[in-house]
Design a protein around this motif. Structure first.
Motif, PDB file in Angstrom:
ATOM      1  N   MET A 135       0.826  -1.211   0.000  1.00 56.87           N
ATOM      2  CA  MET A 135       0.000   0.000   0.000  1.00 56.87           C
ATOM      3  C   MET A 135       0.858   1.258   0.000  1.00 56.87           C
ATOM      4  O   MET A 135       0.600   2.200  -0.748  1.00 56.87           O
ATOM      5  CB  MET A 135      -0.938  -0.018   1.214  1.00 56.87           C
ATOM      6  CG  MET A 135      -1.951   1.108   1.238  1.00 56.87           C
ATOM      7  SD  MET A 135      -3.230   0.971  -0.026  1.00 56.87           S
ATOM      8  CE  MET A 135      -3.037   2.502  -0.904  1.00 56.87           C
ATOM      9  N   ARG A 136       1.900   1.292   0.841  1.00 54.76           N
ATOM     10  CA  ARG A 136       2.674   2.534   0.923  1.00 54.76           C
ATOM     11  C   ARG A 136       3.458   2.778  -0.370  1.00 54.76           C
ATOM     12  O   ARG A 136       3.687   3.927  -0.738  1.00 54.76           O
ATOM     13  CB  ARG A 136       3.583   2.536   2.156  1.00 54.76           C
ATOM     14  CG  ARG A 136       4.686   1.498   2.178  1.00 54.76           C
ATOM     15  CD  ARG A 136       5.332   1.393   3.573  1.00 54.76           C
ATOM     16  NE  ARG A 136       6.316   0.308   3.596  1.00 54.76           N
ATOM     17  CZ  ARG A 136       6.891  -0.156   4.698  1.00 54.76           C
ATOM     18  NH1 ARG A 136       6.585   0.347   5.873  1.00 54.76           N
ATOM     19  NH2 ARG A 136       7.769  -1.137   4.639  1.00 54.76           N
ATOM     20  N   ASP A 137       3.827   1.716  -1.076  1.00 57.09           N
ATOM     21  CA  ASP A 137       4.562   1.920  -2.324  1.00 57.09           C
ATOM     22  C   ASP A 137       3.640   2.381  -3.459  1.00 57.09           C
ATOM     23  O   ASP A 137       3.998   3.273  -4.213  1.00 57.09           O
ATOM     24  CB  ASP A 137       5.297   0.630  -2.732  1.00 57.09           C
ATOM     25  CG  ASP A 137       6.556   0.422  -1.889  1.00 57.09           C
ATOM     26  OD1 ASP A 137       6.749   1.167  -0.912  1.00 57.09           O
ATOM     27  OD2 ASP A 137       7.346  -0.489  -2.213  1.00 57.09           O
ATOM     28  N   ILE A 138       2.474   1.768  -3.591  1.00 56.55           N
ATOM     29  CA  ILE A 138       1.600   2.232  -4.681  1.00 56.55           C
ATOM     30  C   ILE A 138       1.049   3.628  -4.367  1.00 56.55           C
ATOM     31  O   ILE A 138       0.845   4.430  -5.265  1.00 56.55           O
ATOM     32  CB  ILE A 138       0.472   1.221  -5.049  1.00 56.55           C
ATOM     33  CG1 ILE A 138      -0.458   0.949  -3.881  1.00 56.55           C
ATOM     34  CG2 ILE A 138       1.066  -0.073  -5.596  1.00 56.55           C
ATOM     35  CD1 ILE A 138      -1.643   0.051  -4.254  1.00 56.55           C
ATOM     36  N   ARG A 139       0.851   3.904  -3.087  1.00 62.48           N
ATOM     37  CA  ARG A 139       0.393   5.253  -2.715  1.00 62.48           C
ATOM     38  C   ARG A 139       1.478   6.280  -3.044  1.00 62.48           C
ATOM     39  O   ARG A 139       1.198   7.345  -3.578  1.00 62.48           O
ATOM     40  CB  ARG A 139       0.068   5.295  -1.219  1.00 62.48           C
ATOM     41  CG  ARG A 139      -0.341   6.688  -0.727  1.00 62.48           C
ATOM     42  CD  ARG A 139      -0.707   6.687   0.733  1.00 62.48           C
ATOM     43  NE  ARG A 139       0.412   6.247   1.552  1.00 62.48           N
ATOM     44  CZ  ARG A 139       0.314   5.871   2.826  1.00 62.48           C
ATOM     45  NH1 ARG A 139      -0.864   5.877   3.432  1.00 62.48           N
ATOM     46  NH2 ARG A 139       1.373   5.472   3.495  1.00 62.48           N
ATOM     47  N   ASP A 140       2.727   5.933  -2.726  1.00 62.29           N
ATOM     48  CA  ASP A 140       3.836   6.840  -3.030  1.00 62.29           C
ATOM     49  C   ASP A 140       3.890   7.112  -4.533  1.00 62.29           C
ATOM     50  O   ASP A 140       4.091   8.243  -4.963  1.00 62.29           O
ATOM     51  CB  ASP A 140       5.158   6.225  -2.553  1.00 62.29           C
ATOM     52  CG  ASP A 140       6.298   7.219  -2.606  1.00 62.29           C
ATOM     53  OD1 ASP A 140       6.255   8.196  -1.837  1.00 62.29           O
ATOM     54  OD2 ASP A 140       7.216   7.041  -3.435  1.00 62.29           O
ATOM     55  N   GLU A 141       3.684   6.057  -5.303  1.00 60.50           N
ATOM     56  CA  GLU A 141       3.705   6.221  -6.756  1.00 60.50           C
ATOM     57  C   GLU A 141       2.564   7.147  -7.203  1.00 60.50           C
ATOM     58  O   GLU A 141       2.754   8.028  -8.031  1.00 60.50           O
ATOM     59  CB  GLU A 141       3.603   4.843  -7.433  1.00 60.50           C
ATOM     60  CG  GLU A 141       3.723   4.858  -8.943  1.00 60.50           C
ATOM     61  CD  GLU A 141       5.029   5.469  -9.453  1.00 60.50           C
ATOM     62  OE1 GLU A 141       6.008   5.532  -8.692  1.00 60.50           O
ATOM     63  OE2 GLU A 141       5.052   5.911 -10.627  1.00 60.50           O
ATOM     64  N   ALA A 142       1.379   6.933  -6.629  1.00 58.51           N
ATOM     65  CA  ALA A 142       0.232   7.772  -7.012  1.00 58.51           C
ATOM     66  C   ALA A 142       0.484   9.241  -6.663  1.00 58.51           C
ATOM     67  O   ALA A 142       0.102  10.142  -7.410  1.00 58.51           O
ATOM     68  CB  ALA A 142      -1.038   7.277  -6.317  1.00 58.51           C
ATOM     69  N   ARG A 143       1.147   9.468  -5.536  1.00 57.02           N
ATOM     70  CA  ARG A 143       1.427  10.856  -5.126  1.00 57.02           C
ATOM     71  C   ARG A 143       2.366  11.555  -6.094  1.00 57.02           C
ATOM     72  O   ARG A 143       2.418  12.771  -6.159  1.00 57.02           O
ATOM     73  CB  ARG A 143       2.030  10.869  -3.715  1.00 57.02           C
ATOM     74  CG  ARG A 143       0.991  10.622  -2.633  1.00 57.02           C
ATOM     75  CD  ARG A 143       1.629  10.477  -1.263  1.00 57.02           C
ATOM     76  NE  ARG A 143       0.600  10.390  -0.231  1.00 57.02           N
ATOM     77  CZ  ARG A 143       0.820   9.997   1.020  1.00 57.02           C
ATOM     78  NH1 ARG A 143       2.039   9.642   1.398  1.00 57.02           N
ATOM     79  NH2 ARG A 143      -0.159   9.946   1.895  1.00 57.02           N
ATOM     80  N   ASN A 144       3.159  10.760  -6.825  1.00 55.89           N
ATOM     81  CA  ASN A 144       4.088  11.358  -7.790  1.00 55.89           C
ATOM     82  C   ASN A 144       3.425  11.686  -9.113  1.00 55.89           C
ATOM     83  O   ASN A 144       4.024  12.351  -9.953  1.00 55.89           O
ATOM     84  CB  ASN A 144       5.249  10.393  -8.062  1.00 55.89           C
ATOM     85  CG  ASN A 144       6.232  10.359  -6.911  1.00 55.89           C
ATOM     86  OD1 ASN A 144       6.403  11.341  -6.213  1.00 55.89           O
ATOM     87  ND2 ASN A 144       6.868   9.219  -6.712  1.00 55.89           N
ATOM     88  N   ARG A 145       2.233  11.170  -9.346  1.00 56.69           N
ATOM     89  CA  ARG A 145       1.617  11.354 -10.664  1.00 56.69           C
ATOM     90  C   ARG A 145       0.803  12.644 -10.694  1.00 56.69           C
ATOM     91  O   ARG A 145      -0.125  12.827  -9.884  1.00 56.69           O
ATOM     92  CB  ARG A 145       0.705  10.159 -10.979  1.00 56.69           C
ATOM     93  CG  ARG A 145       1.406   8.810 -10.954  1.00 56.69           C
ATOM     94  CD  ARG A 145       2.024   8.460 -12.285  1.00 56.69           C
ATOM     95  NE  ARG A 145       2.669   7.158 -12.190  1.00 56.69           N
ATOM     96  CZ  ARG A 145       2.111   6.007 -12.612  1.00 56.69           C
ATOM     97  NH1 ARG A 145       0.896   6.017 -13.130  1.00 56.69           N
ATOM     98  NH2 ARG A 145       2.778   4.870 -12.504  1.00 56.69           N
ATOM     99  N   GLU A 146       1.134  13.494 -11.654  1.00 52.20           N
ATOM    100  CA  GLU A 146       0.509  14.802 -11.744  1.00 52.20           C
ATOM    101  C   GLU A 146      -1.001  14.752 -11.930  1.00 52.20           C
ATOM    102  O   GLU A 146      -1.721  15.611 -11.454  1.00 52.20           O
ATOM    103  CB  GLU A 146       1.107  15.558 -12.920  1.00 52.20           C
ATOM    104  CG  GLU A 146       1.998  16.693 -12.506  1.00 52.20           C
ATOM    105  CD  GLU A 146       2.660  17.314 -13.710  1.00 52.20           C
ATOM    106  OE1 GLU A 146       1.941  17.730 -14.624  1.00 52.20           O
ATOM    107  OE2 GLU A 146       3.910  17.350 -13.712  1.00 52.20           O
ATOM    108  N   ASN A 147      -1.476  13.777 -12.678  1.00 53.14           N
ATOM    109  CA  ASN A 147      -2.899  13.760 -13.012  1.00 53.14           C
ATOM    110  C   ASN A 147      -3.753  12.944 -12.049  1.00 53.14           C
ATOM    111  O   ASN A 147      -4.873  12.572 -12.373  1.00 53.14           O
ATOM    112  CB  ASN A 147      -3.104  13.275 -14.446  1.00 53.14           C
ATOM    113  CG  ASN A 147      -2.759  14.376 -15.423  1.00 53.14           C
ATOM    114  OD1 ASN A 147      -3.046  15.547 -15.164  1.00 53.14           O
ATOM    115  ND2 ASN A 147      -2.115  14.022 -16.515  1.00 53.14           N
TER     116      ASN A 147
END
Lengths: 554, 257
Positions: free
Chosen positions: A226-238
Motif C-alpha cells: 500500500m505505501r509503495d503504490i500510494r507513493d507512486e500515485a502521489r508522484n503522478r501529476e494527473n
C-alpha cells in the motif's frame, strides 16, 4: 496485559504436548484433512453464515428476495443521507475523466492505471489515502511464480475449491493469469518481497493452497504494498486525492449512465457534486458492521458504503450471503481483541491446540472450515480456553516456529505481531497466542465482469466491494491479488470508457428518489440513514445522553 | 480547576461497567472517567468521542493514531499510538490529527540506484544533528536516527532494511529538531532498494509468460468448462506440496500443471 496466572497454568498443557507435536511435524505427519462431505457438514452446523436467525430477505431493490445478513439488510433498507431535491446538480463542483471512490489498494491501483492510460483522475476517499483493509493484510499475495511446480491452473483450482465452486470462472481466470504480472509490477515499484539471496521469491503454503504460493513482505505485506503504490500515485501529476471526502450517493445521467457522485466533507459537513466520465467504486469491505456481534480485523472505515451506493444505483448483489471469519483473531489480551494473526503463522508450522494441548483440525483447511472447527471445539466440545474477559479461545502455538526454523524466527518472520504482543508483555516466541474467529472479509458484493464493468454503463468496480471472484469463501493471499488485478483492470477500462464511450447528459438523482419511493411502498418503517460511514463505539450510557434530534434544516 | 482535584467516588469507579475499575484521564485537559483496561483510543470512544481523524486500522499498523501524552509528576512528553497504549490514571493526552512533512515529488522510473538521488530530493537529510529524538519517539522501535545515518553514508540497503517496519505515523517528524521528513526519506530509500538494488526475481519473467502461454490457456479453458462433479474430483485428487518440503521440491504428478 501479560497472561494471567490462570492462563500461564493452562499454557503448561500446551508445552507438555509440544515435543510430540514437533516430532510428528518433522516426520511430515499431519492432522487428517476433512473430505468435502465433512466440510459441508461442519460448515452447516457451526459456520455463522448458515445461522437462519442471522439473515433475512431483502424487501427492496434489484436483489429483492435475496437472504443476507441482518446487518446488510439494515444498511440497504434505509434512507439516503440526502434529500435528492436539495442537491443542485446544475452546479458541478469538480469535473474529471475518472472518479475513483475509495483510496485503498484497489482504488490506488485503479488510479495508477487510469492515469497511465491518459485520464485525469480524482480519488475520493473517506479517511486518509491508504486507510483500508489492504494496509492490514499480513499473510501475503498468491501467484503461481514457480513454474517447475506450480501453474495458474492449480491456482484456479485451489481458488474454486476454497470458494465451494461458486466462483465466476471468467473472473478467476483473470485473477490467476494476471497474478505473476502483478508481482513483477510491484517489484518494479520497489516492493521489498522476502527473497533468497539470488532474488528467488520466498513462498509459503496457505490454507487451501496446494503449492507454496504465498509471497510476503515479513508479516506486513499489505502495508508494504500500500505505501509503495500510494507513493507512486502521489508522484503522478494527473492523480488528485481528496481525503476525508466519502461518496454518499452515485450520480447518474439522463441516459441512465453513471456520471459521478455526491461527496461529503466529513469535517465541514458540506456536500459537493463531482461529474465524471467514468466512475470506479472501490470502497472495500464491511467488518465494522460486526455481523452477528463478531469482533473484526477490519479497518475503522470498513462499513460497506459501496454496497449501499451501488445497490441504490441498480447493481445486483452477488454471493453477499457469505462473509469470512478469519480463524485466528486475537481474543486476549483484550486491547488487541479482534486483530488479525496471519495465517502465515500456521504456514510456518504453528499448531492450533485446545485447552488440553491437543490438535483438533488440520492447520491448512480453508478459512471457513478452520473457523467452524474452532467454534465447534469451544462451543460443542467444551475444550475452549476461558479468557479473563469471559470469552473462549484456542491456542496458536507460535513457539513451535522457533524450534522448527531456528531461534529468533518468530521475531524475524513476524516483526509486526512480535512487537504488538511485546507491548503487552507477551513474548510470542515463548508463549502461545490465544485466538478465536474474527470477522475478516466480505466474500461477495456487487456484480461485475472481468473487465470491471457493471450493469450501469460508466460504473466500474474493483476489490472487496465486488462479488464473484472468491465464490463463497476467499482463499488466503487472494485479496491483495484481487485488489491489484481488478483495480488495474477497472482503471484501464474506465480510462478507455472515458476517452470515447462516455455519453454526456443531464445529471440526475432520480434513482435515489425511486429507491425512497420503493422503501415507502414496501412498508418498512425505519429512521436508518446510510451509508453509515463510521461505526459508533460510544459507551451506551453516553449514547443515551447524545440527544441531538437532528441538524437544523436549511 | 476544581475538576482536577476531585477524588473518584466509589460510585464512579464502578459506574455502568460491572466490576471494571474506572480511572480519570484528561482528554485535551478535560476530565473523563474510563475503564482502566482500555487503550487510549477505546477510552476516548468510551467517553463519547467519535473519531474522524486519528483512528485507522486499530491494530497498530497504519500510523493514523499518533498521540502525545504526559503523566502526573513527570516532565517527559511521551508519544505513542492511541490504539496500542493503555490509559493510566491522570494521563494528559491529545491526538495528533495531522502533522505536516515535506514530501518530494519524483518520477520514480527515472531514478537510479545512487544515494545522490536522495540527497538531491531531500537535502535536509544533512540537517540531522544526531540527537536521537526520532528513534525515541518511534512506536515501532525503528532505529530512525541510524536509518538517517545510513542514508547520509549512502548505504541505501541498510536504510531500507532498518526502516522496514515504519508505519509513517509521523511521530519522528514531530520531534525532529532538524525538521527532517524521516518517513518520506525512508519510503524513497526502500523503493530504490526494492527495485534497483535487491536481487531481482528473474523467475517472474517466465511465470508471466507461462500464465499467458497457450498450454496454460488451454488447460484453463478445459477447467472452466468442467462441471462441478468433475471439478470436485480433480480438486480432491490434487497433489499437495508438503509443508516441510524444501525449495527444490517438484510434484510427482506433472499432468495437473
Amino acid at each position: 496485559m501479560p497472561y494471567t496466572e490462570e492462563l500461564k497454568n493452562l499454557i503448561k498443557a500446551v508445552e507438555k504436548t509440544r515435543p510430540q507435536r514437533l516430532a510428528r511435524k518433522k516426520q511430515g505427519e499431519e492432522f487428517p484433512r476433512m473430505s468435502l462431505d465433512e466440510v459441508e457438514a461442519i460448515l452447516k452446523k457451526y459456520h455463522p453464515d448458515y445461522k437462519e436467525e442471522g439473515r433475512r430477505e431483502l424487501k427492496v431493490g434489484p436483489s429483492k428476495g435475496y437472504q443476507i445478513a441482518q446487518e446488510f439488510a439494515d444498511l440497504l433498507e434505509a434512507w439516503s443521507r440526502i434529500n435528492p431535491d436539495k442537491i443542485d446538480l446544475s452546479r458541478v463542483d469538480i469535473e474529471t475523466d475518472v472518479l475513483i471512490i475509495g483510496g485503498g489498494g484497489a482504488g490506488t491501483a485503479a488510479a495508477l492505471l487510469a492515469e497511465q492510460n491518459g485520464a485525469r483522475v480524482i480519488v475520493a476517499t473517506k479517511l486518509r489515502h491508504g486507510d483500508a483493509n489492504t494496509m492490514m493484510a499480513e499473510g501475503g499475495i498468491q501467484a503461481a511464480t514457480k513454474i517447475e511446480k506450480d501453474s495458474a491452473c492449480l491456482h484456479y483450482l485451489d481458488t474454486l475449491g476454497g470458494g465451494h465452486f461458486k466462483n465466476e470462472p471468467e473472473l478467476v481466470h483473470t485473477l490467476v493469469t494476471q497474478a505473476p504480472e502483478i508481482l513483477r509490477w510491484l517489484e518494479g515499484l520497489g516492493v521489498m518481497f522476502d527473497k533468497f539471496p539470488d532474488g528467488r521469491l520466498h513462498t509459503l503454503l496457505g490454507g487451501g493452497t496446494s503449492r507454496k504460493r504465498m509471497h510476503s513482505c515479513g508479516d506486513i505485506t499489505g502495508i508494504e504494498i500500500m505505501r509503495d503504490i500510494r507513493d507512486e500515485a502521489r508522484n503522478r501529476e494527473n492523480i488528485t486525492v481528496l481525503e476525508f471526502a466519502p461518496a454518499i450517493e452515485l450520480v447518474l445521467n439522463e441516459h441512465g449512465h453513471c456520471a459521478g457522485a455526491i461527496l461529503y466533507n466529513l469535517e465541514t459537513e458540506e456536500y459537493s457534486v463531482v461529474k465524471a466520465r467514468a466512475t470506479i467504486l472501490a470502497t472495500g469491505g464491511c467488518g465494522r458492521l460486526h455481523i452477528q456481534g463478531f469482533m473484526t480485523t477490519n479497518h475503522y472505515g470498513a462499513t460497506a458504503d459501496g454496497i449501499v451506493l451501488g445497490y441504490r444505483a441498480g447493481l445486483k448483489l452477488k454471493l453477499l450471503h457469505t462473509v469470512q471469519y478469519h480463524p485466528t483473531g486475537v481474543v486476549y489480551p483484550e486491547q488487541l481483541e479482534g486483530i488479525l494473526v496471519t495465517e502465515k503463522f500456521r504456514g510456518a508450522g504453528a499448531n492450533l491446540v485446545n485447552i488440553g494441548g491437543e490438535q483438533f483440525v488440520n492447520e491448512r483447511e480453508p478459512r471457513d472450515v478452520e473457523s467452524a472447527a474452532i467454534i465447534r471445539e469451544c462451543l460443542e466440545r467444551g475444550k475452549g480456553v476461558p479468557t479473563p474477559t469471559e470469552k473462549l479461545g484456542v491456542w496458536l502455538d507460535s513457539p513451535m516456529i522457533d524450534t522448527l526454523m531456528g531461534e529468533g524466527a518468530v521475531e524475524r518472520e513476524f516483526p509486526g505481531k512480535f512487537i504488538v504482543y511485546q507491548r503487552f508483555g507477551i513474548d510470542i516466541s515463548k508463549e502461545p497466542m490465544l485466538i478465536y474467529p474474527t470477522l475478516h472479509y466480505q466474500n461477495g458484493g456487487l456484480e461485475y465482469n472481468a473487465r470491471g464493468e457493471t450493469s450501469v454503463p460508466g460504473l466500474f468496480i474493483a476489490g472487496e466491494v465486488s462479488g464473484g471472484v472468491h465464490g463463497e469463501n476467499r482463499l488466503i493471499g487472494n485479496s491483495l491479488l484481487d485488489v491489484l488485478v481488478f483495480g488495474r483492470v477497472a482503471g484501464e477500462s474506465a480510462a478507455d470508457y472515458a476517452k470515447d464511450k462516455a455519453r454526456d447528459g443531464g445529471l440526475s438523482l432520480q434513482h435515489v428518489e425511486d429507491y425512497h419511493r420503493e422503501l415507502e411502498k414496501s412498508g418498512i418503517v425505519t429512521d436508518r440513514v446510510t451509508p453509515i460511514l463510521l461505526p459508533d463505539y460510544a459507551n451506551p450510557e453516553v449514547r443515551e445522553r447524545q440527544l441531538t434530534a437532528r441538524h437544523a434544516e436549511k | 480547576m476544581a475538576d482536577r482535584e476531585r477524588k473518584v467516588t466509589d460510585k464512579e469507579k464502578t459506574a455502568g461497567t460491572g466490576k471494571v475499575k474506572l480511572i480519570p484521564v484528561y482528554v485535551m485537559g478535560k476530565r473523563y472517567l474510563v475503564p482502566e483496561t482500555l487503550t487510549i483510543m477505546k477510552a476516548l470512544e468510551y467517553a463519547g468521542y467519535r473519531f474522524i481523524r486519528g483512528c485507522g486500522c486499530r491494530g497498530g499498523i497504519c500510523g493514523a493514531c499518533a498521540t502525545v501524552y504526559r503523566k502526573p509528576g513527570d516532565y517527559h512528553i511521551r508519544v505513542g499510538l492511541a490504539c496500542q497504549t493503555v490509559v493510566e490514571p491522570d494521563m494528559y493526552l491529545t491526538q495528533i490529527p495531522f502533522y505536516p512533512a515535506n514530501r518530494a515529488s519524483y518520477d520514480f522510473a527515472q531514478l537510479s540506484d545512487s544515494p545522490e538521488e536522495i540527497f538531491k530530493l531531500y537535502p535536509e537529510v544533512f540537517r540531522c544533528i544526531a540527537c536521537n529524538s526520532c528513534t525515541k519517539a518511534c512506536p515501532m522501535d525503528v532505529q530512525v536516527m541510524d536509518v538517517i545515518s545510513a542514508v547520509k553514508q549512502g548505504n541505501i540497503e541498510r536504510a531500507a532494511t532498518l526502516s522496514f517496519s515504519c508505519i509513517q505515523c509521523g511521530l519522528c517528524v514531530s520531534r525532529c529538531m532538524g525538521e527532517l521528513p524521516q518517513y518520506h526519506i525512508m519510503q524513497l530509500a526502500r523503493r530504490i532498494y526494492g527495485s534497483r538494488i535487491a536481487p531481482r526475481a528473474e523467475h517472474l519473467n517466465e511465470a508471466v509468460e507461462a500464465a499467458k502461454g497457450e498450454k496454460c490457456q488451454q488447460a484453463l479453458e478445459k477447467l472452466m468448462k468442467s462441471d462441478i462433479k468433475q471439478l470436485r474430483e480433480i480438486y480432491q485428487s490434487r497433489e499437495i506440496e508438503p509443508e516441510m518440503a524444501g525449495e527444490d521440491w517438484t510434484p510427482a504428478k506433472r499432468d495437473d500443471l
